[in-house]
Scaffold this motif. Structure first.
Motif, PDB file in Angstrom:
ATOM      1  N   ASP A 234      41.058  27.256 -28.295  1.00  0.00           N
ATOM      2  CA  ASP A 234      41.865  26.093 -27.908  1.00  0.00           C
ATOM      3  C   ASP A 234      41.944  25.934 -26.397  1.00  0.00           C
ATOM      4  OD1 ASP A 234      43.462  28.229 -27.276  1.00  0.00           O
ATOM      5  OD2 ASP A 234      45.248  27.510 -28.337  1.00  0.00           O
ATOM      6  N   ASP A 235      40.934  26.433 -25.686  1.00  0.00           N
ATOM      7  CA  ASP A 235      40.895  26.329 -24.235  1.00  0.00           C
ATOM      8  C   ASP A 235      40.165  25.040 -23.825  1.00  0.00           C
ATOM      9  OD1 ASP A 235      41.309  27.010 -21.623  1.00  0.00           O
ATOM     10  OD2 ASP A 235      40.098  28.842 -21.649  1.00  0.00           O
ATOM     11  N   TYR A 236      39.869  24.913 -22.546  1.00  0.00           N
ATOM     12  CA  TYR A 236      39.203  23.726 -22.021  1.00  0.00           C
ATOM     13  C   TYR A 236      37.759  23.620 -22.521  1.00  0.00           C
ATOM     14  CZ  TYR A 236      42.984  23.021 -18.643  1.00  0.00           C
ATOM     15  OH  TYR A 236      44.200  22.788 -18.060  1.00  0.00           O
ATOM     16  N   VAL A 237      37.328  22.377 -22.718  1.00  0.00           N
ATOM     17  CA  VAL A 237      35.920  22.046 -22.960  1.00  0.00           C
ATOM     18  C   VAL A 237      35.489  21.143 -21.814  1.00  0.00           C
ATOM     19  CG1 VAL A 237      34.284  20.905 -24.490  1.00  0.00           C
ATOM     20  CG2 VAL A 237      36.154  22.268 -25.448  1.00  0.00           C
ATOM     21  N   SER A 238      34.428  21.541 -21.124  1.00  0.00           N
ATOM     22  CA  SER A 238      34.073  20.880 -19.862  1.00  0.00           C
ATOM     23  C   SER A 238      32.649  20.348 -19.899  1.00  0.00           C
ATOM     24  CB  SER A 238      34.216  21.889 -18.711  1.00  0.00           C
ATOM     25  OG  SER A 238      33.992  21.275 -17.462  1.00  0.00           O
ATOM     26  N   HIS A 239      32.465  19.160 -19.344  1.00  0.00           N
ATOM     27  CA  HIS A 239      31.118  18.617 -19.169  1.00  0.00           C
ATOM     28  C   HIS A 239      30.436  19.270 -17.970  1.00  0.00           C
ATOM     29  CE1 HIS A 239      31.327  15.401 -22.053  1.00  0.00           C
ATOM     30  NE2 HIS A 239      32.342  14.812 -21.480  1.00  0.00           N
ATOM     31  N   GLU A 240      29.158  19.595 -18.133  1.00  0.00           N
ATOM     32  CA  GLU A 240      28.300  19.889 -16.981  1.00  0.00           C
ATOM     33  C   GLU A 240      26.977  19.186 -17.227  1.00  0.00           C
ATOM     34  OE1 GLU A 240      27.152  23.676 -14.257  1.00  0.00           O
ATOM     35  OE2 GLU A 240      26.239  23.605 -16.246  1.00  0.00           O
ATOM     36  N   ILE A 241      26.773  18.075 -16.542  1.00  0.00           N
ATOM     37  CA  ILE A 241      25.641  17.185 -16.812  1.00  0.00           C
ATOM     38  C   ILE A 241      24.793  17.029 -15.552  1.00  0.00           C
ATOM     39  CG2 ILE A 241      24.952  14.916 -17.670  1.00  0.00           C
ATOM     40  CD1 ILE A 241      26.689  16.490 -19.653  1.00  0.00           C
ATOM     41  N   PHE A 242      23.488  17.152 -15.725  1.00  0.00           N
ATOM     42  CA  PHE A 242      22.522  16.807 -14.676  1.00  0.00           C
ATOM     43  C   PHE A 242      21.654  15.695 -15.243  1.00  0.00           C
ATOM     44  CE2 PHE A 242      23.656  21.219 -14.080  1.00  0.00           C
ATOM     45  CZ  PHE A 242      23.873  21.331 -12.710  1.00  0.00           C
ATOM     46  N   ASN A 243      21.712  14.519 -14.650  1.00  0.00           N
ATOM     47  CA  ASN A 243      20.983  13.372 -15.185  1.00  0.00           C
ATOM     48  C   ASN A 243      20.764  12.371 -14.060  1.00  0.00           C
ATOM     49  OD1 ASN A 243      20.822  10.563 -16.437  1.00  0.00           O
ATOM     50  ND2 ASN A 243      20.696  11.828 -18.281  1.00  0.00           N
ATOM     51  N   ASP A 244      19.517  11.948 -13.880  1.00  0.00           N
ATOM     52  CA  ASP A 244      19.187  11.029 -12.783  1.00  0.00           C
ATOM     53  C   ASP A 244      19.963   9.724 -12.880  1.00  0.00           C
ATOM     54  OD1 ASP A 244      17.403  12.978 -12.045  1.00  0.00           O
ATOM     55  OD2 ASP A 244      15.640  11.946 -12.828  1.00  0.00           O
ATOM     56  N   ASP A 245      20.067   9.179 -14.103  1.00  0.00           N
ATOM     57  CA  ASP A 245      20.763   7.905 -14.265  1.00  0.00           C
ATOM     58  C   ASP A 245      22.259   8.052 -14.002  1.00  0.00           C
ATOM     59  OD1 ASP A 245      18.478   6.469 -14.861  1.00  0.00           O
ATOM     60  OD2 ASP A 245      18.616   6.881 -16.999  1.00  0.00           O
ATOM     61  N   PHE A 246      22.834   9.182 -14.368  1.00  0.00           N
ATOM     62  CA  PHE A 246      24.258   9.404 -14.095  1.00  0.00           C
ATOM     63  C   PHE A 246      24.505   9.436 -12.592  1.00  0.00           C
ATOM     64  CE2 PHE A 246      25.878  11.558 -18.233  1.00  0.00           C
ATOM     65  CZ  PHE A 246      25.164  10.651 -18.994  1.00  0.00           C
ATOM     66  N   ARG A 247      23.561  10.025 -11.853  1.00  0.00           N
ATOM     67  CA  ARG A 247      23.721  10.113 -10.398  1.00  0.00           C
ATOM     68  C   ARG A 247      23.583   8.751  -9.719  1.00  0.00           C
ATOM     69  NH1 ARG A 247      19.991  14.496 -11.354  1.00  0.00           N
ATOM     70  NH2 ARG A 247      21.066  16.507 -11.332  1.00  0.00           N
ATOM     71  N   ALA A 248      22.986   7.802 -10.430  1.00  0.00           N
ATOM     72  CA  ALA A 248      22.788   6.467  -9.863  1.00  0.00           C
ATOM     73  C   ALA A 248      23.798   5.455 -10.395  1.00  0.00           C
ATOM     74  CB  ALA A 248      21.371   5.985 -10.166  1.00  0.00           C
ATOM     75  N   SER A 249      24.827   5.925 -11.097  1.00  0.00           N
ATOM     76  CA  SER A 249      25.778   5.038 -11.757  1.00  0.00           C
ATOM     77  C   SER A 249      27.152   5.106 -11.091  1.00  0.00           C
ATOM     78  CB  SER A 249      25.939   5.428 -13.234  1.00  0.00           C
ATOM     79  OG  SER A 249      24.707   5.423 -13.895  1.00  0.00           O
ATOM     80  N   SER A 250      27.990   4.175 -11.465  1.00  0.00           N
ATOM     81  CA  SER A 250      29.382   4.191 -11.025  1.00  0.00           C
ATOM     82  C   SER A 250      30.060   5.462 -11.521  1.00  0.00           C
ATOM     83  CB  SER A 250      30.118   2.967 -11.584  1.00  0.00           C
ATOM     84  OG  SER A 250      31.512   3.201 -11.649  1.00  0.00           O
ATOM     85  N   PRO A 251      30.714   6.234 -10.645  1.00  0.00           N
ATOM     86  CA  PRO A 251      31.398   7.448 -11.116  1.00  0.00           C
ATOM     87  C   PRO A 251      32.520   7.142 -12.099  1.00  0.00           C
ATOM     88  CG  PRO A 251      31.945   6.992  -8.818  1.00  0.00           C
ATOM     89  CD  PRO A 251      30.837   6.068  -9.183  1.00  0.00           C
ATOM     90  N   VAL A 252      33.183   6.012 -11.917  1.00  0.00           N
ATOM     91  CA  VAL A 252      34.271   5.661 -12.832  1.00  0.00           C
ATOM     92  C   VAL A 252      33.719   5.386 -14.225  1.00  0.00           C
ATOM     93  CG1 VAL A 252      36.077   3.966 -13.337  1.00  0.00           C
ATOM     94  CG2 VAL A 252      35.759   4.802 -11.003  1.00  0.00           C
ATOM     95  N   GLU A 253      32.657   4.577 -14.313  1.00  0.00           N
ATOM     96  CA  GLU A 253      32.085   4.245 -15.615  1.00  0.00           C
ATOM     97  C   GLU A 253      31.562   5.483 -16.327  1.00  0.00           C
ATOM     98  OE1 GLU A 253      29.162   1.247 -15.032  1.00  0.00           O
ATOM     99  OE2 GLU A 253      30.596  -0.283 -14.401  1.00  0.00           O
ATOM    100  N   LYS A 254      30.893   6.371 -15.580  1.00  0.00           N
ATOM    101  CA  LYS A 254      30.354   7.570 -16.222  1.00  0.00           C
ATOM    102  C   LYS A 254      31.477   8.540 -16.605  1.00  0.00           C
ATOM    103  CE  LYS A 254      26.104   6.884 -16.906  1.00  0.00           C
ATOM    104  NZ  LYS A 254      26.300   5.488 -17.175  1.00  0.00           N
TER     105      LYS A 254
END
Length: 614
Positions: A234-254
């Protein structure tokens, strides 16, 4: 579920990333070392920012090359780790992610690796820090989480646990057996989740470019989460994503996409394993066009030539309804409206889709749960207040209950004598599918919008060869298969999808496909100049592939109709020329044919490219 986002997952400065994470509703963040190193302020400034935003700092990461190195390098690592602890204390976090060794100086000696990690754990104990040991999928000797777990067991220290990262696990084909059988919740120091499409490639490049949020790829993310929950994690679940399109997108939207994916993952992992997708929407109720000026009336005239006529007028707005069969096309000419704003931004285009639903309350609850912004329309006295949310791109999605009356029976009045009668009817009966073209950075998000909110299945991607590059397509399909939405994108600057995005200045509906009962009668009713020309060589190839009769080949050729066949049935279809960047398809399904004539896509794309350059 307690939610977290590693700052490496989205674009922007550290400040922008933290603000986006807070705005999306995350509970915590992992501070990626590069983000911190390039930040001009202090660690205490970062801590204050997070405190002000209501974000807990879950972890600092990564600490590379931990354990299994030459003695002199290990001594340097102990010093380096102690310095990282100083930063962590100022940040206010007590977890550090330690990665297995990658370079050639790694030593293949599990006992040595365990001894050096024990040294780390001892200084971590003195500093009040917990270490999460993670097997990088490209690690020199420790690459599988099973092997990392064996090391953690050898160390047997309360300040060292295992770090579980689903990308590192599933990209190497690991199963959940070790997690299910041996790993206890108290020894799980950090959980990071990342999905990905199934691909065969060098794993480091796979990791750096193709990770995505859970539910956007093909890894068994729900099985993983079910396994954790079954163990009482029941601890934290965290995203760790490396993706070219994510890096080129709005941080709020992603960040919103990321939160949506964790909500989806949490819900799916609570459901019984064999739970069927829920039909919370029935069908396409209407498609709304933003029309104005001369180009708007050109689109209206084009639709009339396809057999549509304006049958109803809205009681209080400059909005009319075109109908044919069970197809409803709303034409919005209202100057003070969201549609007009859409026209100003994108030209004549589809500004909204409407889906019918038997479960309005559930749909709206689902929209709120998945962070879908509501849109409030202006309505007059006695008019329907149709609920709406923001959809793909700048478009809206309306939800309509067909009972006790259809939407046009209340808000519209019949037009007794249409001012511009339609051409002879081609007998179009319903909307078969709706093609939406999106920017490459929004491709995964668009599919997941339909998957998470409506329980659509999202089919595997296909490459469609355009004359000027590849168009990538995947289709979102409702559980009852009445709503089909092919989603298309490209990175080729002159391909059909990009021409549409350039012309309309953003994502939107590029294609409407209408079903009919008699494809040859439909083709005869549509003026020849509206239909897309198909080269004669296509029909020679068609004859060779399917051994069709000469008579049928000639009929297909004369009407520019394409053909496909599989074990389930036959498929006939033709396309119109483009109008304001959009095109229309008329099709007939025979037997149980359930595809889209993908084998003909290259012919259609080439014909459109020629027409565009003519």
């Amino acid at each position: 579920m307690k939610t977290s986002l590693a700052t490496v997952s989205i674009s922007g400065t550290l400040e922008q990333k933290l603000q986006a994470a807070a705005r999306a509703g995350f509970d915590a963040v992992e501070i990626f070392e590069n983000d911190f190193t390039q930040y001009p302020g202090t660690a205490r400034d970062v801590r204050k920012m997070c405190d002000d935003l209501g974000l807990h700092i879950l972890a600092f990461q990564p600490f590379r090359d931990g354990g299994g190195v030459p003695a002199a390098m290990h001594q340097q690592s102990l010093y380096r780790m102690a310095k990282k602890f100083e930063v962590m204390h100022e940040l206010g976090t007590s977890r550090l992610l330690v990665c297995s060794v990658v370079p050639d100086f790694a030593i293949d000696d599990p006992e040595l690796t365990a001894a050096q990690l024990h040294d780390f754990a001892e200084i971590a104990k003195d500093a009040g820090v917990s270490l999460a040991y993670e097997a990088l999928a490209w690690g020199k000797y420790i690459a599988d989480y099973d092997d990392a777990w064996e090391i953690v067991k050898k160390v047997a220290h309360p300040n060292l646990g295992i770090g579980l990262d689903t990308f590192h696990m599933f990209s190497r084909g690991c199963t959940l057996d070790t997690l299910e059988r041996e790993i206890t919740p108290e020894k799980i120091a950090l959980v990071q989740v990342a999905d990905a499409p199934l691909m065969k490639m060098e794993v480091l490049q796979y990791s750096r470019h193709y990770r995505c949020f859970p539910g956007q790829g093909e890894f068994p993310m729900v099985d993983f989460m079910r396994c954790l929950k079954a163990k009482g994690f029941d601890d934290y679940v965290s995203h760790e994503i490396f993706n070219d399109d994510f890096r080129a997108s709005s941080p709020v939207e992603k960040a919103v996409d990321g939160m949506r994916s964790l909500i989806w993952l949490d819900r799916q992992s609570e459901l019984p394993v064999e739970t069927a997708a829920e039909n919370i929407i029935d069908d396409v109720e209407f498609v709304e066009f933003a029309v104005a000026g001369e180009t708007g009336e050109q689109m209206v005239a084009f639709l009339q030539q396809l057999g549509f006529s304006e049958t109803h007028q809205h009681k209080s707005k400059q909005v009319t309804l075109m109908r044919q069969g069970d197809i409803n096309l709303v034409l919005n000419r209202e100057p003070q409206s969201q549609a007009h704003k859409h026209f100003e931004d994108h030209g004549v285009s589809v500004c909204a889709l409407a889906f019918s639903t038997p479960a309005m309350k559930k749909v709206m609850q689902r929209a709120e749960l998945f962070r879908c912004p509501r849109f409030t329309n202006q309505t007059g006295p006695g008019e329907l207040n149709i609920p709406a949310i923001r959809g793909v791109g700048d478009s809206l999605v309306y939800f309509v209950d067909r009972k006790p009356v259809r939407f046009f029976e209340l808000d519209f009045e019949p037009i007794v004598e249409p001012a511009s009668p339609a051409a002879s009817s081609p007998g179009l009966s319903r909307i078969d599918h709706i093609g939406q073209t999106v920017a490459s950075v929004d491709f995964l998000s668009a599919g997941f919008f339909y998957k998470s909110l409506f329980d659509f299945s999202v089919e595997a991607s296909q490459d469609l060869p355009d004359l000027h590059g590849l168009v990538v397509s995947r289709t979102a399909v409702s559980p009852n298969r009445k709503i089909r939405i092919p989603l298309n994108m490209t990175t080729a600057r002159a391909a059909s999808a990009q021409r549409f995005l350039d012309q309309t200045r953003g994502s939107g509906v590029q294609q409407l496909a209408f079903a009919c009962e008699d494809i040859f009668a439909a083709a005869a009713a549509v003026p020849d100049e509206l239909r897309l020309d198909i080269p004669a060589n296509y029909y020679r190839d068609l004859e060779a592939r399917f051994q069709l009769s000469d008579e049928l080949i000639e009929r297909l050729k004369a009407n520019h109709i394409l053909y496909d066949r599989n074990d389930q049935g036959e498929f006939f279809h033709f396309y119109t020329r483009e109008q304001n960047g959009m095109f229309f398809e008329v099709l007939q399904r025979c037997g149980n044919y359930d595809r889209y004539g993908e084998a003909n896509a290259f012919i259609r794309l080439a014909a459109q490219a020629r027409a565009a350059s003519a």
